[in-house]
Motif scaffolding. Structure first.
Motif, PDB file in Angstrom:
ATOM      1  N   LEU A 133       0.847  -1.182   0.000  1.00 30.38           N
ATOM      2  CA  LEU A 133       0.000   0.000   0.000  1.00 30.38           C
ATOM      3  C   LEU A 133       0.889   1.241   0.000  1.00 30.38           C
ATOM      4  O   LEU A 133       1.785   1.366   0.833  1.00 30.38           O
ATOM      5  N   THR A 134       0.654   2.150  -0.942  1.00 29.43           N
ATOM      6  CA  THR A 134       1.488   3.358  -1.019  1.00 29.43           C
ATOM      7  C   THR A 134       0.694   4.633  -0.781  1.00 29.43           C
ATOM      8  O   THR A 134       1.273   5.712  -0.737  1.00 29.43           O
ATOM      9  N   GLY A 135      -0.608   4.548  -0.643  1.00 28.12           N
ATOM     10  CA  GLY A 135      -1.404   5.744  -0.388  1.00 28.12           C
ATOM     11  C   GLY A 135      -2.706   5.721  -1.155  1.00 28.12           C
ATOM     12  O   GLY A 135      -3.246   4.653  -1.471  1.00 28.12           O
ATOM     13  N   THR A 136      -3.193   6.919  -1.476  1.00 23.76           N
ATOM     14  CA  THR A 136      -4.426   7.049  -2.248  1.00 23.76           C
ATOM     15  C   THR A 136      -4.150   7.923  -3.466  1.00 23.76           C
ATOM     16  O   THR A 136      -3.282   8.792  -3.418  1.00 23.76           O
ATOM     17  N   PRO A 137      -4.859   7.697  -4.561  1.00 23.89           N
ATOM     18  CA  PRO A 137      -4.667   8.526  -5.747  1.00 23.89           C
ATOM     19  C   PRO A 137      -4.943   9.994  -5.430  1.00 23.89           C
ATOM     20  O   PRO A 137      -5.833  10.312  -4.641  1.00 23.89           O
ATOM     21  N   GLY A 138      -4.166  10.869  -6.049  1.00 25.20           N
ATOM     22  CA  GLY A 138      -4.337  12.297  -5.791  1.00 25.20           C
ATOM     23  C   GLY A 138      -4.369  13.083  -7.080  1.00 25.20           C
ATOM     24  O   GLY A 138      -4.309  12.524  -8.178  1.00 25.20           O
ATOM     25  N   GLY A 139      -4.448  14.389  -6.942  1.00 19.73           N
ATOM     26  CA  GLY A 139      -4.454  15.270  -8.105  1.00 19.73           C
ATOM     27  C   GLY A 139      -5.681  15.055  -8.968  1.00 19.73           C
ATOM     28  O   GLY A 139      -6.759  14.699  -8.485  1.00 19.73           O
ATOM     29  N   ASP A 140      -5.507  15.249 -10.259  1.00 19.07           N
ATOM     30  CA  ASP A 140      -6.621  15.115 -11.201  1.00 19.07           C
ATOM     31  C   ASP A 140      -7.045  13.655 -11.366  1.00 19.07           C
ATOM     32  O   ASP A 140      -8.172  13.386 -11.776  1.00 19.07           O
ATOM     33  N   VAL A 141      -6.144  12.736 -11.025  1.00 17.82           N
ATOM     34  CA  VAL A 141      -6.466  11.308 -11.170  1.00 17.82           C
ATOM     35  C   VAL A 141      -7.688  10.947 -10.337  1.00 17.82           C
ATOM     36  O   VAL A 141      -8.592  10.251 -10.804  1.00 17.82           O
ATOM     37  N   LYS A 142      -7.760  11.436  -9.093  1.00 13.97           N
ATOM     38  CA  LYS A 142      -8.894  11.063  -8.232  1.00 13.97           C
ATOM     39  C   LYS A 142     -10.220  11.618  -8.756  1.00 13.97           C
ATOM     40  O   LYS A 142     -11.277  11.072  -8.439  1.00 13.97           O
ATOM     41  N   ASN A 143     -10.153  12.670  -9.575  1.00 14.72           N
ATOM     42  CA  ASN A 143     -11.387  13.219 -10.151  1.00 14.72           C
ATOM     43  C   ASN A 143     -11.994  12.296 -11.203  1.00 14.72           C
ATOM     44  O   ASN A 143     -13.173  12.408 -11.522  1.00 14.72           O
ATOM     45  N   HIS A 144     -11.193  11.407 -11.744  1.00 10.75           N
ATOM     46  CA  HIS A 144     -11.670  10.511 -12.807  1.00 10.75           C
ATOM     47  C   HIS A 144     -11.954   9.095 -12.305  1.00 10.75           C
ATOM     48  O   HIS A 144     -12.370   8.243 -13.086  1.00 10.75           O
ATOM     49  N   LEU A 145     -11.704   8.841 -11.040  1.00  6.73           N
ATOM     50  CA  LEU A 145     -11.976   7.524 -10.461  1.00  6.73           C
ATOM     51  C   LEU A 145     -13.262   7.594  -9.651  1.00  6.73           C
ATOM     52  O   LEU A 145     -13.410   8.452  -8.778  1.00  6.73           O
ATOM     53  N   VAL A 146     -14.174   6.704  -9.932  1.00  6.49           N
ATOM     54  CA  VAL A 146     -15.442   6.673  -9.215  1.00  6.49           C
ATOM     55  C   VAL A 146     -15.345   5.627  -8.113  1.00  6.49           C
ATOM     56  O   VAL A 146     -15.084   4.455  -8.377  1.00  6.49           O
ATOM     57  N   GLY A 147     -15.517   6.052  -6.888  1.00  5.83           N
ATOM     58  CA  GLY A 147     -15.453   5.135  -5.760  1.00  5.83           C
ATOM     59  C   GLY A 147     -14.197   5.349  -4.936  1.00  5.83           C
ATOM     60  O   GLY A 147     -13.449   6.303  -5.112  1.00  5.83           O
ATOM     61  N   ASP A 148     -13.962   4.398  -4.024  1.00  3.49           N
ATOM     62  CA  ASP A 148     -12.837   4.474  -3.090  1.00  3.49           C
ATOM     63  C   ASP A 148     -11.664   3.666  -3.652  1.00  3.49           C
ATOM     64  O   ASP A 148     -11.752   2.442  -3.791  1.00  3.49           O
ATOM     65  N   TYR A 149     -10.566   4.326  -3.976  1.00  2.00           N
ATOM     66  CA  TYR A 149      -9.401   3.679  -4.566  1.00  2.00           C
ATOM     67  C   TYR A 149      -8.173   3.864  -3.689  1.00  2.00           C
ATOM     68  O   TYR A 149      -8.074   4.839  -2.934  1.00  2.00           O
ATOM     69  N   VAL A 150      -7.250   2.910  -3.809  1.00  2.00           N
ATOM     70  CA  VAL A 150      -5.951   3.012  -3.135  1.00  2.00           C
ATOM     71  C   VAL A 150      -4.854   2.808  -4.173  1.00  2.00           C
ATOM     72  O   VAL A 150      -5.074   2.196  -5.226  1.00  2.00           O
TER      73      VAL A 150
END
Length: 196
Positions: A133-150
């Motif tokens: 586990l390295t964290g959670t997606p950030g920046g503009d990437v998290k805007n394009h992912l629907v749901g809870d991602y790691v």
């Protein structure tokens, strides 16, 4: 005879590989003596013989002294000035900034990078591998992912320094009751050394 030969191999091969790696590391660190002026090098001229490992000791002392200086008020001020200077140099600024960000993440005692081993379906839904586990997606990437991602890092076997970075749904990631060290041993040994 075969049993005794294999037992001998199991004892000597890890020892030989360990000595070989240590020899490479100490030899590389001994190269740090080359930054000293010729007449300061504690080799043949001062001692009469070459002392293996002296460069490694010197490197460790320098790293320790830099860390000691950086942790006081004056050293911290000098460090900030140095970083400002590096950030003004065009190519150096992007390279230094990237490396610093990665090293701060990996070596920070408060960070979460590589603090947890996880089990994920990879490379397809019916096979699994160990990842970190390295964290959670950030920046503009998290805007394009629907749901809870790691974010996870999937190391390759037997060389865990290369691998793949993936963003996966948290529901697909199973946290393991296993230390990072045990997971790395399991990966490097290609599953031969199973964790307790």
């Amino acid at each position: 005879m075969r049993k005794y030969f294999l037992t001998g191999l199991l004892i000597l091969v890890p020892l030989a590989i360990t000595l070989w790696v240590l020899n490479i590391i100490v030899g590389t660190l001994d190269q740090s003596l080359l930054v000293l002026p010729e007449h300061w090098r504690p080799k043949l001229t001062l001692l009469g013989f070459n002392v293996p490992g002296l460069g490694a000791v010197l490197t460790i002392v320098i790293v320790f002294c830099v860390g000691l200086l950086a942790n006081n008020l004056i050293g911290n001020y000098i460090l900030r000035l140095w970083e400002k200077l590096l950030h003004r140099i065009p190519v150096v600024s992007s390279l230094y900034g990237s490396v610093k960000q990665v090293s701060d993440t990996l070596f920070s005692s408060s960070g979460n990078a590589f603090r947890k081993a996880v089990l994920i379906p990879y490379p397809h839904a019916n096979s699994y591998t160990i990842a970190f586990l390295t964290g959670t997606p950030g920046g503009d990437v998290k805007n394009h992912l629907v749901g809870d991602y790691v974010s996870v890092y999937v190391p390759t076997t037997p060389n865990p320094t290369s691998g793949f970075f993936l963003m996966m749904a948290r529901s697909q990631v199973v946290e393991l009751d296993m230390t990072v060290d045990a997971a790395l041993k399991y990966i490097v040994s290609m599953g031969v050394v199973a964790p307790d």
